[in-house]
Enzyme design. Structure first.
Site, PDB file in Angstrom:
ATOM      1  N   LYS A  24      38.891  51.947  51.261  1.00 27.24           N
ATOM      2  CA  LYS A  24      38.089  52.341  50.091  1.00 27.24           C
ATOM      3  C   LYS A  24      37.205  51.180  49.638  1.00 27.24           C
ATOM      4  CE  LYS A  24      38.817  52.692  45.108  1.00 27.24           C
ATOM      5  NZ  LYS A  24      38.805  51.299  44.669  1.00 27.24           N
ATOM      6  N   ASN A  25      37.831  50.031  49.374  1.00 23.37           N
ATOM      7  CA  ASN A  25      37.058  48.957  48.766  1.00 23.37           C
ATOM      8  C   ASN A  25      36.058  48.328  49.723  1.00 23.37           C
ATOM      9  OD1 ASN A  25      38.150  49.453  46.283  1.00 23.37           O
ATOM     10  ND2 ASN A  25      39.681  47.817  46.390  1.00 23.37           N
ATOM     11  N   CYS A 120      38.489  52.013  36.914  1.00 26.50           N
ATOM     12  CA  CYS A 120      39.804  52.119  36.306  1.00 26.50           C
ATOM     13  C   CYS A 120      39.915  51.238  35.069  1.00 26.50           C
ATOM     14  CB  CYS A 120      40.886  51.715  37.312  1.00 26.50           C
ATOM     15  SG  CYS A 120      41.112  52.961  38.579  1.00 26.50           S
ATOM     16  N   ARG A 125      36.855  44.153  32.162  1.00 28.17           N
ATOM     17  CA  ARG A 125      36.355  43.830  33.498  1.00 28.17           C
ATOM     18  C   ARG A 125      34.882  43.389  33.414  1.00 28.17           C
ATOM     19  NH1 ARG A 125      38.301  48.518  37.562  1.00 28.17           N
ATOM     20  NH2 ARG A 125      37.910  46.892  39.098  1.00 28.17           N
ATOM     21  N   ASP A 307      46.318  45.206  43.423  1.00 27.71           N
ATOM     22  CA  ASP A 307      46.298  46.657  43.682  1.00 27.71           C
ATOM     23  C   ASP A 307      47.635  47.176  44.216  1.00 27.71           C
ATOM     24  OD1 ASP A 307      43.682  46.606  42.902  1.00 27.71           O
ATOM     25  OD2 ASP A 307      42.857  46.688  44.922  1.00 27.71           O
ATOM     26  N   ARG A 399      40.502  59.663  43.983  1.00 25.28           N
ATOM     27  CA  ARG A 399      39.341  58.768  43.991  1.00 25.28           C
ATOM     28  C   ARG A 399      39.470  57.709  45.073  1.00 25.28           C
ATOM     29  NH1 ARG A 399      38.441  56.225  38.353  1.00 25.28           N
ATOM     30  NH2 ARG A 399      37.628  54.688  39.785  1.00 25.28           N
TER      31      ARG A 399
HETATM   32  N1  EPU Z   1      35.889  38.634  36.474  1.00 22.58           N
HETATM   33  C1  EPU Z   1      35.161  37.966  35.537  1.00 22.58           C
HETATM   34  N2  EPU Z   1      33.792  37.999  35.652  1.00 22.58           N
HETATM   35  C2  EPU Z   1      33.165  38.659  36.651  1.00 22.58           C
HETATM   36  C3  EPU Z   1      33.935  39.330  37.613  1.00 22.58           C
HETATM   37  C4  EPU Z   1      35.300  39.306  37.499  1.00 22.58           C
HETATM   38  O1  EPU Z   1      35.697  37.370  34.611  1.00 22.58           O
HETATM   39  O2  EPU Z   1      31.925  38.634  36.686  1.00 22.58           O
HETATM   40  C5  EPU Z   1      37.357  38.620  36.379  1.00 22.58           C
HETATM   41  C6  EPU Z   1      37.972  40.019  36.215  1.00 22.58           C
HETATM   42  O3  EPU Z   1      38.028  40.416  34.874  1.00 22.58           O
HETATM   43  C7  EPU Z   1      39.329  39.847  36.837  1.00 22.58           C
HETATM   44  C8  EPU Z   1      39.096  38.836  37.950  1.00 22.58           C
HETATM   45  O4  EPU Z   1      37.868  38.161  37.627  1.00 22.58           O
HETATM   46  O5  EPU Z   1      40.193  39.310  35.904  1.00 22.58           O
HETATM   47  C9  EPU Z   1      38.973  39.425  39.343  1.00 22.58           C
HETATM   48  O6  EPU Z   1      38.044  40.477  39.340  1.00 22.58           O
HETATM   49  P1  EPU Z   1      37.264  40.924  40.644  1.00 22.58           P
HETATM   50  O7  EPU Z   1      35.812  40.755  40.378  1.00 22.58           O
HETATM   51  O8  EPU Z   1      37.838  40.225  41.823  1.00 22.58           O
HETATM   52  O9  EPU Z   1      37.604  42.455  40.714  1.00 22.58           O
HETATM   53  P2  EPU Z   1      36.626  43.664  40.976  1.00 22.58           P
HETATM   54  O10 EPU Z   1      35.589  43.273  41.944  1.00 22.58           O
HETATM   55  O11 EPU Z   1      36.219  44.269  39.687  1.00 22.58           O
HETATM   56  C10 EPU Z   1      37.898  44.561  43.055  1.00 22.58           C
HETATM   57  C11 EPU Z   1      38.499  45.888  43.466  1.00 22.58           C
HETATM   58  C12 EPU Z   1      39.727  46.153  42.632  1.00 22.58           C
HETATM   59  C13 EPU Z   1      40.719  45.029  42.832  1.00 22.58           C
HETATM   60  C14 EPU Z   1      40.059  43.673  42.502  1.00 22.58           C
HETATM   61  C15 EPU Z   1      40.952  42.497  42.792  1.00 22.58           C
HETATM   62  C16 EPU Z   1      36.629  47.194  44.194  1.00 22.58           C
HETATM   63  C17 EPU Z   1      35.689  48.303  43.938  1.00 22.58           C
HETATM   64  N3  EPU Z   1      37.502  46.923  43.256  1.00 22.58           N
HETATM   65  O12 EPU Z   1      37.587  44.690  41.674  1.00 22.58           O
HETATM   66  O13 EPU Z   1      40.269  47.371  43.114  1.00 22.58           O
HETATM   67  O14 EPU Z   1      41.822  45.211  41.988  1.00 22.58           O
HETATM   68  O15 EPU Z   1      38.859  43.536  43.277  1.00 22.58           O
HETATM   69  O16 EPU Z   1      41.336  42.483  44.119  1.00 22.58           O
HETATM   70  O17 EPU Z   1      36.602  46.600  45.271  1.00 22.58           O
HETATM   71  C18 EPU Z   1      41.485  49.355  43.013  1.00 22.58           C
HETATM   72  O18 EPU Z   1      41.142  49.547  44.190  1.00 22.58           O
HETATM   73  O19 EPU Z   1      42.344  50.045  42.422  1.00 22.58           O
HETATM   74  C19 EPU Z   1      40.855  48.266  42.278  1.00 22.58           C
HETATM   75  C20 EPU Z   1      40.906  48.166  40.968  1.00 22.58           C
END
Ligand code: EPU
Length: 420
Positions: A24-25, A120, A125, A307, A399
């Protein structure tokens, strides 16, 4: 509100063979990245999940000629017909990864007007680091709720991420792929899907080096050419199936996965006393009674993935002894445990720490899924519990998991949908 619930009659040990779908991701990154291409592209192994359907809708809205055949898992995308660079909030709020359209459209035409992402509800975030990255590349970014507007031209630069972000690394990588000159991403995320995206860009003639380490070097290119690219199997689906098998004291072989992506989970299962054996592209979970409690702290890859924390902590509610689970990535990822307390789970929640005292029985009860992995966790809970567990709002699960119910049923789970 979903018009159906999932009903699981628990305590059946899962047995048999199953397979893992495409990630998915990784798909939600690779599909927008196809916009960077100057010719039509073919993507393979794309899962038939809701988030993918939303992206198809968005790319069509932009003018891309796109077809997806869920049976063959093949998607054909012609980005040369794209005429727009605006994606309204009504579309973007349906999923988190819609923010990848900023990086992809900046790379495609130097301009993006994209609504705020949804996704989610697992904590605050922010995406400030994405914006900081685009600005470092010279983009003019206006961030005014509910729309982010970014305009180029982009020029390669050094981008240091103040904290490790998967989304930020992916988004800025896309924008940099066709920027003028060289970009270096420091403190980059190392997740398998970051590497998969880099491989896809390189398969189109791009130049991304170092993905999988914390320093990624990107040499911008003028054009990207046709590619047929198969995305990697889903790391989190693999883990969810491993946990479901272990939680039911089952005996299951999961085919089509990449065992090296699963090392942090495999290590924890072995520590619990669950037999795990690996071959080239399969993992086998063997039976053992009396799982031992373990402590977990979620971390960026290659640490224990956030996750998988939810399905794993669901399983730990029946492990022998006390487990301490620290969620260090998101602030609000224990909602499934609150639901599970109604099933008899003994949990103390202290901010981002869950103290779980294993019980010998869980009892089926109505529970509500609040996000994708909470839904998966409640499925694990239902599989372990005595009697019937009713899961409301199961749409979250579709999803991100392809045919999860069907796969579990083929392993002997008693799981069905009921209209409400
Ligand atoms: N963060 C910031 N600023 C940013 C971006 C992130 O402070 O600009 C913080 C976030 O709040 C969090 C941490 O950094 O505390 C890590 O966030 P990250 O950006 O790595 O997460 P994401 O890109 O929003 C993706 C996956 C998530 C998964 C996380 C961590 C996708 C679409 N989503 O989210 O997947 O939990 O990486 O591995 O790839 C899921 O599949 O259920 C899911 C939530």
């Amino acid at each position: 509100m979903d018009d159906y619930k999932l009903v699981i009659h628990g305590e059946n040990a899962l047995k048999g063979d199953t397979y893992v779908s495409g990630g998915k991701n990784t798909s939600v990154a690779v599909i927008p990245a196809a916009l960077l291409c100057d010719e039509p592209c073919v993507l393979e192994n794309i899962p038939d999940i809701e988030d993918v359907h939303v992206l198809v809708e968005i790319l069509r809205l932009l003018g891309a000629d796109i077809s997806f055949d869920p049976a063959s898992k093949r998607m054909e995308i012609d980005p040369t017909t794209v005429t727009k660079c605006q994606v309204p909030y009504a579309y973007t709020q349906k999923m988190r990864a819609s923010y990848y359209l900023i990086g992809a459209l900046l790379g495609h035409c130097g301009e993006a007007e994209v609504g705020y992402p949804g996704g989610c509800s697992i904590g605050n975030r922010p995406f400030d680091l994405h914006i900081k990255g685009f600005r470092s590349l010279g983009a003019n970014v206006e961030d005014r709720w509910p729309t982010i507007t970014a305009t180029g031209p982009l020029e390669g630069a050094g981008v240091f991420f103040d904290r490790i972000t998967v989304g930020g690394t992916i988004n800025v990588m896309m924008a940099a792929a066709k920027a003028e000159g060289n970009t270096i991403l420091y403190n980059a995320a190392r997740e398998p899907h970051v590497v998969d995206l880099a491989n896809f860009i390189n398969s189109m003639g791009g130049s991304v080096k170092g993905a999988g380490t914390d320093t990624i070097r990107i040499k911008g290119v003028k054009r990207l050419h046709h590619s047929t690219y198969a995305v990697i199997p889903d790391q989190i689906e693999t883990g969810t199936l491993m946990i479901a098998a272990a939680a039911t004291r089952g005996e299951v072989t999961i085919h089509g996965c990449i065992p090296t992506h699963m090392e942090s989970l495999t290590a924890k299962l072995l520590e619990m006393g669950v037999p795990v054996t690996e071959s080239d592209d399969a993992i086998r979970i063997g039976v053992l009674r009396g799982h031992r409690a373990v402590n977990i702290k979620t971390q960026e890859y290659p640490g224990f993935p956030t996750d998988l924390q939810q399905p794993m902590s669901a399983m730990l509610t029946m492990a022998k002894g006390r487990s301490v689970v620290i969620e260090s990535i998101f602030e609000n990822r224990f909602k499934h445990l609150r639901e599970m307390m109604r099933m008899g789970a003994q949990v103390t929640l202290l901010d981002q720490t869950a103290i779980i005292d294993g019980v010998s029985k869980l009892y089926g009860s109505p529970v509500t899924a609040t996000d994708l992995r909470a839904g998966a966790a409640l499925v694990v809970a239902g599989l372990m519990a005595q009697g019937d567990t009713e899961i409301y709002e199961p749409g979250f699960i579709t999803r991100g998991y392809e045919r999860l119910e069907e796969k579990l049923r083929s392993l002997g789970a008693d799981i069905r949908r009921e209209k409400i």
